[in-house]
Scaffold this motif. Structure first.
Motif, PDB file in Angstrom:
ATOM      1  N   GLY A 185      -0.267  14.248  10.268  1.00  0.00           N
ATOM      2  CA  GLY A 185      -1.032  14.889   9.253  1.00  0.00           C
ATOM      3  C   GLY A 185      -1.015  14.315   7.832  1.00  0.00           C
ATOM      4  O   GLY A 185      -0.455  13.384   7.556  1.00  0.00           O
ATOM      5  N   ALA A 186      -1.717  15.031   6.878  1.00  0.00           N
ATOM      6  CA  ALA A 186      -1.694  14.612   5.573  1.00  0.00           C
ATOM      7  C   ALA A 186      -0.665  14.547   4.800  1.00  0.00           C
ATOM      8  O   ALA A 186      -0.496  13.707   3.909  1.00  0.00           O
ATOM      9  N   GLU A 187       0.429  15.482   5.209  1.00  0.00           N
ATOM     10  CA  GLU A 187       1.683  15.434   4.459  1.00  0.00           C
ATOM     11  C   GLU A 187       2.295  14.172   4.907  1.00  0.00           C
ATOM     12  O   GLU A 187       2.980  13.573   3.999  1.00  0.00           O
ATOM     13  N   GLY A 188       2.447  13.994   6.018  1.00  0.00           N
ATOM     14  CA  GLY A 188       3.172  12.557   6.430  1.00  0.00           C
ATOM     15  C   GLY A 188       2.639  11.514   5.865  1.00  0.00           C
ATOM     16  O   GLY A 188       3.376  10.462   5.659  1.00  0.00           O
ATOM     17  N   ARG A 189       1.306  11.381   5.610  1.00  0.00           N
ATOM     18  CA  ARG A 189       0.762  10.292   4.991  1.00  0.00           C
ATOM     19  C   ARG A 189       1.008  10.030   3.746  1.00  0.00           C
ATOM     20  O   ARG A 189       0.949   9.116   3.245  1.00  0.00           O
ATOM     21  N   ALA A 190       0.979  11.338   3.167  1.00  0.00           N
ATOM     22  CA  ALA A 190       1.290  11.342   1.665  1.00  0.00           C
ATOM     23  C   ALA A 190       2.640  10.850   1.420  1.00  0.00           C
ATOM     24  O   ALA A 190       2.914  10.034   0.555  1.00  0.00           O
ATOM     25  N   ARG A 191       3.621  11.177   1.881  1.00  0.00           N
ATOM     26  CA  ARG A 191       5.039  10.268   2.092  1.00  0.00           C
ATOM     27  C   ARG A 191       5.099   9.101   2.345  1.00  0.00           C
ATOM     28  O   ARG A 191       5.817   8.441   1.768  1.00  0.00           O
ATOM     29  N   ALA A 192       4.284   8.671   3.211  1.00  0.00           N
ATOM     30  CA  ALA A 192       4.191   7.360   3.664  1.00  0.00           C
ATOM     31  C   ALA A 192       3.485   6.375   2.654  1.00  0.00           C
ATOM     32  O   ALA A 192       4.086   5.391   1.864  1.00  0.00           O
ATOM     33  N   HIS A 193       2.598   7.066   1.780  1.00  0.00           N
ATOM     34  CA  HIS A 193       2.061   6.320   0.478  1.00  0.00           C
ATOM     35  C   HIS A 193       2.982   6.157  -0.461  1.00  0.00           C
ATOM     36  O   HIS A 193       3.123   5.152  -0.980  1.00  0.00           O
ATOM     37  N   ARG A 194       3.937   7.409  -0.959  1.00  0.00           N
ATOM     38  CA  ARG A 194       4.830   7.286  -1.931  1.00  0.00           C
ATOM     39  C   ARG A 194       5.763   6.009  -1.330  1.00  0.00           C
ATOM     40  O   ARG A 194       6.396   5.416  -2.180  1.00  0.00           O
ATOM     41  N   ALA A 195       6.212   6.095  -0.169  1.00  0.00           N
ATOM     42  CA  ALA A 195       7.109   5.263   0.353  1.00  0.00           C
ATOM     43  C   ALA A 195       6.665   3.687   0.018  1.00  0.00           C
ATOM     44  O   ALA A 195       7.522   2.754  -0.487  1.00  0.00           O
ATOM     45  N   VAL A 196       5.577   3.283   0.386  1.00  0.00           N
ATOM     46  CA  VAL A 196       5.068   2.024   0.261  1.00  0.00           C
ATOM     47  C   VAL A 196       4.848   1.575  -1.222  1.00  0.00           C
ATOM     48  O   VAL A 196       5.162   0.652  -1.660  1.00  0.00           O
ATOM     49  N   THR A 197       4.472   2.681  -2.155  1.00  0.00           N
ATOM     50  CA  THR A 197       4.283   2.339  -3.485  1.00  0.00           C
ATOM     51  C   THR A 197       5.677   1.938  -4.272  1.00  0.00           C
ATOM     52  O   THR A 197       5.875   1.272  -5.060  1.00  0.00           O
ATOM     53  N   GLU A 198       6.613   2.889  -3.622  1.00  0.00           N
ATOM     54  CA  GLU A 198       7.890   2.842  -4.340  1.00  0.00           C
ATOM     55  C   GLU A 198       8.529   1.477  -3.884  1.00  0.00           C
ATOM     56  O   GLU A 198       9.296   0.726  -4.554  1.00  0.00           O
ATOM     57  N   THR A 199       8.394   0.806  -2.625  1.00  0.00           N
ATOM     58  CA  THR A 199       8.900  -0.248  -2.284  1.00  0.00           C
ATOM     59  C   THR A 199       8.245  -1.457  -2.833  1.00  0.00           C
ATOM     60  O   THR A 199       9.038  -2.398  -3.381  1.00  0.00           O
ATOM     61  N   LEU A 200       6.840  -1.409  -3.142  1.00  0.00           N
ATOM     62  CA  LEU A 200       6.112  -2.453  -3.859  1.00  0.00           C
ATOM     63  C   LEU A 200       6.294  -2.328  -5.223  1.00  0.00           C
ATOM     64  O   LEU A 200       6.106  -3.615  -6.051  1.00  0.00           O
ATOM     65  N   THR A 201       6.689  -1.431  -5.911  1.00  0.00           N
ATOM     66  CA  THR A 201       6.950  -1.266  -7.408  1.00  0.00           C
ATOM     67  C   THR A 201       8.359  -1.342  -7.885  1.00  0.00           C
ATOM     68  O   THR A 201       8.636  -0.951  -9.111  1.00  0.00           O
ATOM     69  N   GLY A 202       9.178  -1.704  -7.238  1.00  0.00           N
ATOM     70  CA  GLY A 202      10.667  -1.609  -7.441  1.00  0.00           C
ATOM     71  C   GLY A 202      10.782  -2.779  -8.567  1.00  0.00           C
ATOM     72  O   GLY A 202       9.818  -3.466  -8.887  1.00  0.00           O
ATOM     73  N   PRO A 203      11.905  -2.912  -9.060  1.00  0.00           N
ATOM     74  CA  PRO A 203      12.160  -3.979 -10.131  1.00  0.00           C
ATOM     75  C   PRO A 203      12.082  -5.484  -9.823  1.00  0.00           C
ATOM     76  O   PRO A 203      11.602  -6.353 -10.421  1.00  0.00           O
ATOM     77  N   GLU A 204      12.340  -5.683  -8.376  1.00  0.00           N
ATOM     78  CA  GLU A 204      11.978  -6.943  -7.781  1.00  0.00           C
ATOM     79  C   GLU A 204      10.935  -7.367  -7.392  1.00  0.00           C
ATOM     80  O   GLU A 204      10.649  -8.319  -7.040  1.00  0.00           O
ATOM     81  N   ARG A 205      10.032  -6.295  -7.259  1.00  0.00           N
ATOM     82  CA  ARG A 205       8.751  -6.634  -6.801  1.00  0.00           C
ATOM     83  C   ARG A 205       7.680  -6.023  -7.866  1.00  0.00           C
ATOM     84  O   ARG A 205       6.591  -5.489  -7.169  1.00  0.00           O
ATOM     85  N   GLY A 206       7.918  -6.136  -8.799  1.00  0.00           N
ATOM     86  CA  GLY A 206       6.738  -5.404  -9.755  1.00  0.00           C
ATOM     87  C   GLY A 206       5.710  -6.517 -10.272  1.00  0.00           C
ATOM     88  O   GLY A 206       5.115  -6.012 -11.165  1.00  0.00           O
ATOM     89  N   ASP A 207       5.655  -7.317  -9.762  1.00  0.00           N
ATOM     90  CA  ASP A 207       4.558  -8.465 -10.236  1.00  0.00           C
ATOM     91  C   ASP A 207       3.298  -8.243  -9.625  1.00  0.00           C
ATOM     92  O   ASP A 207       2.285  -8.771 -10.155  1.00  0.00           O
ATOM     93  N   GLY A 208       2.946  -7.274  -8.799  1.00  0.00           N
ATOM     94  CA  GLY A 208       1.561  -6.803  -8.272  1.00  0.00           C
ATOM     95  C   GLY A 208       0.900  -7.993  -7.588  1.00  0.00           C
ATOM     96  O   GLY A 208      -0.231  -7.916  -7.136  1.00  0.00           O
ATOM     97  N   ARG A 209       1.646  -8.994  -6.666  1.00  0.00           N
ATOM     98  CA  ARG A 209       1.142  -9.830  -6.006  1.00  0.00           C
ATOM     99  C   ARG A 209       0.747  -9.352  -4.647  1.00  0.00           C
ATOM    100  O   ARG A 209       0.188  -9.935  -3.939  1.00  0.00           O
ATOM    101  N   VAL A 210       1.515  -8.196  -4.170  1.00  0.00           N
ATOM    102  CA  VAL A 210       1.322  -7.826  -2.773  1.00  0.00           C
ATOM    103  C   VAL A 210       0.190  -6.536  -2.952  1.00  0.00           C
ATOM    104  O   VAL A 210       0.412  -5.888  -3.690  1.00  0.00           O
ATOM    105  N   VAL A 211      -0.702  -6.746  -2.017  1.00  0.00           N
ATOM    106  CA  VAL A 211      -1.924  -5.794  -1.830  1.00  0.00           C
ATOM    107  C   VAL A 211      -1.615  -4.848  -0.871  1.00  0.00           C
ATOM    108  O   VAL A 211      -1.360  -5.538   0.437  1.00  0.00           O
ATOM    109  N   ALA A 212      -1.791  -3.602  -0.874  1.00  0.00           N
ATOM    110  CA  ALA A 212      -1.798  -2.578   0.103  1.00  0.00           C
ATOM    111  C   ALA A 212      -2.915  -2.065   0.325  1.00  0.00           C
ATOM    112  O   ALA A 212      -3.324  -1.102  -0.547  1.00  0.00           O
ATOM    113  N   GLU A 213      -3.425  -2.150   1.483  1.00  0.00           N
ATOM    114  CA  GLU A 213      -4.710  -1.531   1.922  1.00  0.00           C
ATOM    115  C   GLU A 213      -4.523  -0.137   2.773  1.00  0.00           C
ATOM    116  O   GLU A 213      -3.456  -0.415   3.858  1.00  0.00           O
TER     117      GLU A 213
END
Length: 850
Positions: free
Chosen positions: A678-706
């Motif tokens: 459902g929508a709630e599960g997708r929203a939690r997955a969104h946040r997980a992807v965002t937090e993983t990609l915007t961590g201090p070691e991966r904050g350069d924005g080189r990775v694109v998530a579609e």
């Protein structure tokens, strides 16, 4: 003293119908069903058109005028106020369509925005949850946006809007006040709505692209249009009917595939009606040979007798046609309500289409004349000596060299057309193929095949019966008599079995086509959204291998998969090869193979997409050679796909083979699915992807998530098409059921003397009843075998003509259910007449004549 009209040939025929109303009911029912099917198909087509127009049209019915600018500029608030103050204008609302990216996630998401009043006759939307927004930075979202982005009333959303100088973007939080359902759902994009002024302030837009105007009367609209042109310089004013007409034509053009499919089914329905009516008339006239011979004996000429029979058919046809049209119209009014209970939004036709109704009634009369013509000519040629015989001769009406020649010619024509269509099947990737013309050719070929089946039916009954009747011969006297009854009257058996074959062929081929196209649709959706998230390096590079472990460690995500791609050459052309395991793509849902089988690949094995398989001329078991940096690698084809491959890849190999082709160790793509539903599960997955990609070691924005949420949304066109096909499928089932009931009942009723003779010879009433039931069931089995033998090849041809990449899928369980149901129908069709005949005293049955 006999009245003069009864002395005429026509009068005698009318008297015969009045004396035996069962015959009138049988012929009338067949024609009523024919009219119902034809007009029902017309109404189904109109339901599809109305549904498509209502779904895709953006101008409400209450709009009298639509105002735009001739220079494509916006109409500002001052212009809108001037329109509202124009005499004759009751209401005016400004509209414009825009949109903005959705912030708060690394995924690329977008929300379309549209101005709408939310209430009143000019509103396009209606709230289904919460309230329509009033005030700044408040919007309502449609159900598609609520599902895609996990939004509910009271939640918030960040829009990325341009700054006033246009040099950068700013995050603007907005509150979701409610969820709405739009009357025009054809855009396919998640959309937000707000009132015009609030949306202008939110987006900083100078004005509206159009203004919808409502007037009290159509006459006032004409005067108001001229006044608006004078009040707003450069204004282009068009009537609402004109704009709605353009939108309707565009919507119908976009849904041409659905409407063309309905047109093909209409042609099939007409052919079905002709078959049912002709079969019924042939049986009726064949059983009236003695009465017709008596008329010949008292001086009636063949021409006058044939004319009387044709006139009889025309009268019955016109009356039955009118009844069938009214019945179809009533059902069409009920279909949208019934479909709504099953989750399908269908629109009812506006009014009874009188031209089509009149044509259907007249066409039914003409159909009756055409259906009765050949049987009446054959019946009118009966010898007067037949009046002296105690039994009718069926052979003269069902056999003959001319009929055999006609059947062979029709079969030859069907084979030639089918072969021509097979030779012209499109290649994978061919977008210029005319599917409607191809499907029409398939229908014509199938019609000729049915004509051949009708003509050659008596010759086919005994060979097919000899293979099917072995178990029945072991069931006792009733079974042996049933087999003898069917085999001893091949013309009668063919007339009943052909109707069953019609139903089985139409229903079976339709179900097979739907199953095949549904498999292809699931395959296509899997290609569009192989996973919920798709991550890759922004500059076309490789990904950090630790990213896979970090994503897999998040409980909000599931099925995290990393794979590599490489560019290779096959037969001198560039292609993409990957080590993606196809069994991990959406757990294999929707992915099928055209040749071979999809599974875990072994060493030196490869899966090839449809385009490259066709170009290389390979299928499962063949060998291909891929070359990278001058190093050739020879592989065995394990399977070929029915279309393109996931993520745009052309060849799928094992990791070891991809390394042999020169691929580096780092992954180039990572996919992941949401762990929750459902929508709630997708929203939690969104946040997980965002937090993983915007961590201090991966904050350069080189990775694109579609995010695949919006690309994998429901397809309203497909739902409409499926609903239409199911509706028309019910009509074809009705044809088969009614035709079987009518023809089987006629043959059983007209053989009452035969039942009496069997009773006189000692056969009990229960045995007679069982014999007739088995005989009718055997007619169903014969028709089912012939129908499937004819329907499945044409289903394969239709699937290939409609979508060459669709895998041919046979729904064996559904076909078995349909066949069993129709066999039961044919058995039940003769139950009541057989019961009546079994209760007839032997002396009465023997004493009666035909």
């Amino acid at each position: 003293m006999r009245s003069p009209w009864r002395a005429t040939v026509l009068g005698s025929q009318m008297a015969e119908l009045l004396r035996r109303p069962g015959r009138f009911a049988a012929t009338g029912l067949s024609l009523l069903i024919a009219a119902f099917v034809v007009f029902g198909a017309v109404m189904a087509q109109q339901i599809v058109s109305a549904t498509v127009v209502d779904r895709f049209r953006g101008t409400p019915d209450a709009v009298s005028l639509v105002v735009t600018r001739n220079d494509a500029a916006d109409i500002g608030e001052a212009g809108l106020d001037a329109i509202r103050e124009t005499p004759g204008v009751t209401e005016a609302v400004g509209r414009f369509d825009g949109g903005a990216p959705v912030g708060g996630s690394a995924a690329d998401r977008y929300l379309a925005l549209a101005a709408d009043p939310g209430t009143g006759p000019l509103a396009r939307v209606r709230p289904v949850e919460g309230a329509y927004p009033s005030g700044p930075r408040r919007i309502a979202v449609d159900t598609r946006a609520a599902e895609a982005y996990g939004l509910v009333p009271g939640s918030s959303l960040a829009l990325l809007l341009p700054t006033p100088d246009g040099e950068s973007t700013r995050r603007v939080p907005v509150e979701i006040s409610g969820v709405v359902r739009s009357a025009a759902t054809g855009t396919g994009e998640p959309t937000g709505y707000a009132s015009g002024p609030d949306l202008l302030r939110l987006l900083g837009t100078p004005g509206y692209s159009r203004v919808d105007v409502r007037t009290e009367t159509p006459g006032a609209a004409t005067q108001a249009a001229e006044r608006i042109r004078r009040a707003v310089p450069g204004a282009v004013v068009r009537s609402g009917d004109e704009v709605r007409g353009e939108e309707s034509r565009a919507a119908v053009a976009d849904a041409s595939d659905t409407l063309e499919l309905a047109g093909v089914f209409l042609a099939v329905a007409v052919g079905a009606a002709v078959l049912v009516a002709t079969s019924t008339f042939r049986i009726v006239f064949a059983r009236r040979v003695r009465q017709l011979a008596l008329l010949r004996a008292v001086g009636a000429t063949s021409r006058r007798l044939a004319a009387a029979l044709v006139a009889e058919g025309a009268v019955v046809g016109l009356l039955a046609g009118a009844a069938g049209v009214l019945a179809a119209w009533g059902c069409a009014r009920l279909v949208p309500a019934v479909a709504g209970r099953f989750g399908h939004d269908l629109s009812a036709p506006a009014a009874l289409p009188l031209p089509q109704a009149a044509l259907t009634v007249l066409g039914t009369g003409l159909l009756a004349v055409l259906a009765v013509l050949a049987p009446s000519v054959a019946a009118s040629r009966v010898s007067p000596l037949q009046a002296l015989r105690t039994a009718t001769s069926e052979g003269s009406t069902v056999n003959g060299a001319g009929r055999t020649v006609l059947g062979v010619l029709c079969a030859a024509g069907a084979v030639l057309l089918a072969r021509q269509q097979y030779a012209s099947l499109p290649e994978p990737g061919d977008t210029a193929h005319d599917r409607f013309a191809a499907l029409t050719l398939v229908v014509v070929s199938g019609g000729l095949a049915f004509l051949a089946l009708i003509a050659l039916g008596p010759l086919l009954v005994r060979p097919v019966l000899s293979a099917l009747a072995v178990p029945l011969r072991r069931t006792g006297a009733a079974g042996r008599l049933a087999v003898a009854g069917v085999g001893g009257a091949p013309g009668r058996a063919a007339s009943v079995s052909v109707v069953v074959a019609l139903g089985v062929c139409l229903v079976g081929s339709t179900l097979t086509c739907l199953a095949s196209l549904d498999a292809y649709e699931r395959y296509r959706r899997t290609l569009e959204a192989p996973a919920d998230f798709h991550l890759y390096a922004g500059e076309g590079g490789t990904l950090d291998r630790t990213l896979v472990a970090d994503l897999a460690a998040r409980p909000e995500l599931a099925d995290v998969t990393a794979f590599r791609t490489a560019e290779v050459a096959d037969d001198g052309r560039s292609a993409t090869v990957t080590d993606l395991d196809l069994t991990t793509v959406r757990s294999g849902t929707g992915l099928t193979a055209r040749t071979g089988a999809l599974g875990r690949l072994g060493p030196a094995e490869v899966v090839v997409d449809a385009e490259h398989a066709h170009r290389l001329g390979v299928e499962a078991g063949d060998r291909v050679t891929l070359t990278s940096a001058g190093r050739p690698v020879r592989l065995t084809v394990a399977a070929t796909l029915p279309g393109a491959g996931p993520h745009g890849a052309n060849f799928f190999v094992t990791p070891a083979d991809l390394t042999r082709l020169g691929a580096g160790p780092a992954p180039t793509l990572i996919t992941a699915d949401a762990a929750g539903d459902g929508a709630e599960g997708r929203a939690r997955a969104h946040r997980a992807v965002t937090e993983t990609l915007t961590g201090p070691e991966r904050g350069d924005g080189r990775v694109v998530a579609e995010d695949a949420a919006t690309r994998a949304g429901p397809d309203d066109d497909l739902r409409t098409m499926a609903t239409t096909v199911v509706l028309l499928l019910c009509l074809t089932v009705l044809v088969a059921v009614a035709g079987v009931a009518t023809t089987a009942s006629l043959t059983v009723v007209e053989r009452r003397r035969e039942f009496g003779l069997l009773r006189a010879l000692g056969l009990g009433g229960a045995a007679v009843h069982r014999m007739v039931t088995l005989e009718c069931a055997l007619h169903g089995v014969l028709g089912g075998v012939l129908g499937l033998a004819l329907g499945l090849p044409y289903a394969w041809l239709a699937v290939r003509a409609a979508e060459v990449s669709a895998p041919f899928t046979v729904p064996a369980g559904q076909l078995a259910t349909v066949l069993a149901a129709l066999v039961l129908v044919t058995a039940a069709a003769g139950t009541i007449p057989a019961l009546r005949a079994s209760r007839t005293p032997p002396t009465v049955a023997v004493a009666r004549g035909d």
